[in-house]
Design a protein around this motif. Sequence first.
Motif, PDB file in Angstrom:
ATOM      1  N   THR A  16      27.193 -35.916 100.529  1.00 44.53           N
ATOM      2  CA  THR A  16      28.327 -36.239  99.663  1.00 44.53           C
ATOM      3  C   THR A  16      28.450 -35.227  98.534  1.00 44.53           C
ATOM      4  O   THR A  16      29.543 -34.705  98.274  1.00 44.53           O
ATOM      5  N   PHE A  17      27.352 -34.935  97.870  1.00 39.82           N
ATOM      6  CA  PHE A  17      27.430 -34.010  96.738  1.00 39.82           C
ATOM      7  C   PHE A  17      27.687 -32.574  97.192  1.00 39.82           C
ATOM      8  O   PHE A  17      28.298 -31.808  96.456  1.00 39.82           O
ATOM      9  N   THR A  18      27.280 -32.222  98.398  1.00 38.03           N
ATOM     10  CA  THR A  18      27.650 -30.913  98.937  1.00 38.03           C
ATOM     11  C   THR A  18      29.169 -30.813  99.018  1.00 38.03           C
ATOM     12  O   THR A  18      29.760 -29.803  98.635  1.00 38.03           O
ATOM     13  N   GLU A  19      29.811 -31.880  99.483  1.00 35.64           N
ATOM     14  CA  GLU A  19      31.276 -31.896  99.560  1.00 35.64           C
ATOM     15  C   GLU A  19      31.911 -31.881  98.173  1.00 35.64           C
ATOM     16  O   GLU A  19      32.933 -31.222  97.959  1.00 35.64           O
ATOM     17  N   VAL A  20      31.325 -32.602  97.237  1.00 41.35           N
ATOM     18  CA  VAL A  20      31.841 -32.592  95.864  1.00 41.35           C
ATOM     19  C   VAL A  20      31.743 -31.183  95.291  1.00 41.35           C
ATOM     20  O   VAL A  20      32.704 -30.674  94.696  1.00 41.35           O
ATOM     21  N   PHE A  21      30.615 -30.525  95.487  1.00 42.64           N
ATOM     22  CA  PHE A  21      30.429 -29.179  94.934  1.00 42.64           C
ATOM     23  C   PHE A  21      31.419 -28.178  95.522  1.00 42.64           C
ATOM     24  O   PHE A  21      31.847 -27.245  94.848  1.00 42.64           O
ATOM     25  N   GLU A  22      31.803 -28.375  96.768  1.00 44.10           N
ATOM     26  CA  GLU A  22      32.794 -27.495  97.391  1.00 44.10           C
ATOM     27  C   GLU A  22      34.138 -27.559  96.667  1.00 44.10           C
ATOM     28  O   GLU A  22      34.882 -26.583  96.641  1.00 44.10           O
ATOM     29  N   CYS A  23      34.434 -28.690  96.058  1.00 43.34           N
ATOM     30  CA  CYS A  23      35.708 -28.855  95.337  1.00 43.34           C
ATOM     31  C   CYS A  23      35.795 -27.939  94.111  1.00 43.34           C
ATOM     32  O   CYS A  23      36.891 -27.603  93.661  1.00 43.34           O
ATOM     33  N   PHE A  24      34.665 -27.518  93.582  1.00 43.11           N
ATOM     34  CA  PHE A  24      34.665 -26.640  92.418  1.00 43.11           C
ATOM     35  C   PHE A  24      35.163 -25.238  92.766  1.00 43.11           C
ATOM     36  O   PHE A  24      35.575 -24.494  91.882  1.00 43.11           O
ATOM     37  N   TRP A  40      45.277 -38.730  88.829  1.00 39.50           N
ATOM     38  CA  TRP A  40      44.422 -37.682  88.306  1.00 39.50           C
ATOM     39  C   TRP A  40      44.515 -36.403  89.118  1.00 39.50           C
ATOM     40  O   TRP A  40      44.784 -36.423  90.316  1.00 39.50           O
ATOM     41  N   THR A  41      44.218 -35.301  88.460  1.00 40.92           N
ATOM     42  CA  THR A  41      44.043 -34.011  89.125  1.00 40.92           C
ATOM     43  C   THR A  41      42.631 -33.978  89.706  1.00 40.92           C
ATOM     44  O   THR A  41      41.780 -34.812  89.356  1.00 40.92           O
ATOM     45  N   ILE A  42      42.365 -33.016  90.552  1.00 36.30           N
ATOM     46  CA  ILE A  42      40.999 -32.848  91.081  1.00 36.30           C
ATOM     47  C   ILE A  42      40.035 -32.581  89.934  1.00 36.30           C
ATOM     48  O   ILE A  42      38.928 -33.130  89.895  1.00 36.30           O
ATOM     49  N   ASN A  43      40.461 -31.787  88.974  1.00 41.39           N
ATOM     50  CA  ASN A  43      39.655 -31.507  87.787  1.00 41.39           C
ATOM     51  C   ASN A  43      39.250 -32.820  87.110  1.00 41.39           C
ATOM     52  O   ASN A  43      38.071 -33.047  86.801  1.00 41.39           O
ATOM     53  N   GLN A  44      40.205 -33.710  86.898  1.00 39.19           N
ATOM     54  CA  GLN A  44      39.923 -34.988  86.244  1.00 39.19           C
ATOM     55  C   GLN A  44      39.033 -35.883  87.107  1.00 39.19           C
ATOM     56  O   GLN A  44      38.180 -36.604  86.577  1.00 39.19           O
ATOM     57  N   ILE A  45      39.219 -35.838  88.403  1.00 38.34           N
ATOM     58  CA  ILE A  45      38.385 -36.647  89.304  1.00 38.34           C
ATOM     59  C   ILE A  45      36.931 -36.191  89.214  1.00 38.34           C
ATOM     60  O   ILE A  45      36.015 -37.022  89.157  1.00 38.34           O
ATOM     61  N   LEU A  46      36.700 -34.893  89.183  1.00 39.99           N
ATOM     62  CA  LEU A  46      35.333 -34.381  89.076  1.00 39.99           C
ATOM     63  C   LEU A  46      34.690 -34.828  87.762  1.00 39.99           C
ATOM     64  O   LEU A  46      33.514 -35.214  87.736  1.00 39.99           O
ATOM     65  N   ILE A  47      35.464 -34.812  86.694  1.00 43.50           N
ATOM     66  CA  ILE A  47      34.960 -35.288  85.401  1.00 43.50           C
ATOM     67  C   ILE A  47      34.639 -36.776  85.497  1.00 43.50           C
ATOM     68  O   ILE A  47      33.590 -37.236  85.028  1.00 43.50           O
TER      69      ILE A  47
END
Length: 187
Positions: A16-24, A40-47
């Motif tokens: 899961t976190f590998t996929e989250v990190f790919e979003c950066f 929300w934007t992707i930026n806001q979702i990551l926050i």
Amino acid sequence: MINDIIGRIRTSLTQTFTEVFECFDTDKNLLNYTPAKGGWTINQILIHISLTNHFLLILIRKGTTKAMEKSAKADMKTLLADYHFDWQKIEVVGKHRSFEWNRPAHMEPVNSVDLADVKIKLQAQLDECLVLLDKLKNGEGILHNTMMSVNNIGKIDVYHYIYFLGQHARRHISQMEKIKNEFTLVN
């Protein structure tokens, strides 16, 4: 059995976190794209993921400490013989829009935060979860339960809480995918 449960939680978190990190690594325009229907934007979702993890980890740390204290007096072999991990109860959390939930205001991304800092926090949060799983390697995580109000889940043990943290991120991965798809269609 407990080793299999811990291994599955560990694998799920890591994937899961590998996929989250790919979003950066996403295009800056996509990171800041607001969906047509709002949200929300992707930026806001990551926050938001980072904020939520922060508060979940407070409970997970406390639960781990209490579970480890209880383990000195527990007959783990007997307790683990009847233990059942309810995967489905927590996996519903990983599905975007699978239930209604009004998140607390302190978990909403209100300030702009440097995404590099968010990524560092998320990595530290993942690392901490993995360390806590190592600490609870003999089944100690079953010894302490904490209430989870999301989707009326009820009282869950430390292993379920750690799995919940990962499933919450999974939920938002699918949300970010929908934003990417919409962005691609309009650009």
